[in-house]
Design an enzyme around this catalytic site. Structure first.
Site, short mmCIF file in Angstrom:
data_model
loop_
_atom_site.label_atom_id
_atom_site.label_comp_id
_atom_site.label_asym_id
_atom_site.label_seq_id
_atom_site.Cartn_x
_atom_site.Cartn_y
_atom_site.Cartn_z
N ARG A 1 0.84 -1.20 0.00
CA ARG A 1 0.00 0.00 0.00
C ARG A 1 0.87 1.25 0.00
O ARG A 1 1.74 1.42 0.86
CB ARG A 1 -0.91 0.00 1.23
N ARG B 1 -5.84 0.84 -4.54
CA ARG B 1 -4.96 0.29 -3.51
C ARG B 1 -5.00 -1.23 -3.50
O ARG B 1 -6.05 -1.82 -3.78
CB ARG B 1 -5.32 0.85 -2.15
N ASP C 1 -6.73 -2.06 1.86
CA ASP C 1 -7.13 -0.98 2.76
C ASP C 1 -7.75 -1.67 3.97
O ASP C 1 -8.66 -2.50 3.82
CB ASP C 1 -8.15 -0.07 2.07
N ASP D 1 -9.47 -0.91 7.73
CA ASP D 1 -10.03 0.12 8.59
C ASP D 1 -10.72 -0.50 9.80
O ASP D 1 -11.47 -1.48 9.66
CB ASP D 1 -11.08 0.96 7.84
#
Length: 158
Positions: free
Chosen positions: A82, A91, A94, A96
């Site tokens: 990344r 990307r 990712d 989160d």
């Protein structure tokens, strides 16, 4: 031990393999993956001229603190290639933190629950698959209720 929900997304290279590798790297003695949602294919948001994403949410049990978890996830993102060159851009992976138990964290580097959780169908759909009645610690709305409020985004099971 806290129950946490982590969103995984990828729109470059072998997207499904990227998600698999991320799940594998996340699993550790202090961060146990309990369940994974189905994988969903989703249209990009904000920066529209990019490939569609594959998204998934995993439920984990951890003894880590929120900032420790964030540091672990960022390290995995970097190890998987990344590079943050274009905001909201393509990307490989990712990761989160969506929810961290019932904690509310507001720091410059981390906000939990994720500040845009309630407006993102691409995370609400897989999150609802795992825990539809889980309440947002701030608004007290359930995941199911938040999902019902976002209908304008293309999301389909992969």
């Amino acid at each position: 031990m806290k129950i946490v929900y982590i969103a995984l997304g990828s729109n470059l290279s072998d997207r499904a393999e990227n998600l698999r590798q991320a799940r594998e790297q996340i699993a550790a003695p202090d961060l146990r993956v309990l369940r994974a949602s189905s994988i969903y294919e989703t249209a990009p948001r904000e920066l529209l001229d990019q490939p569609w994403f594959l998204n998934q949410v995993i439920e984990c049990e951890t003894e880590l603190f929120p900032r420790q978890l964030l540091a672990r996830l960022k390290k995995i993102e970097r190890a998987m290639g990344r590079r943050r060159t274009v905001a909201k851009g393509p990307r490989e992976i990712d990761l989160d933190i969506l929810l961290f138990g019932d904690a509310v964290v507001k720091a410059p580097e981390l906000e939990v629950p994720h500040p845009r959780l309630a407006e993102r169908r691409f995370v609400l759909e897989p999150l609802a698959e795992l825990t539809p009645e889980k309440k947002h610690p701030g608004t007290r709305r359930t995941v199911r209720e938040m999902l019902a409020g976002v209908v304008d985004q293309a999301v389909r099971k992969f």
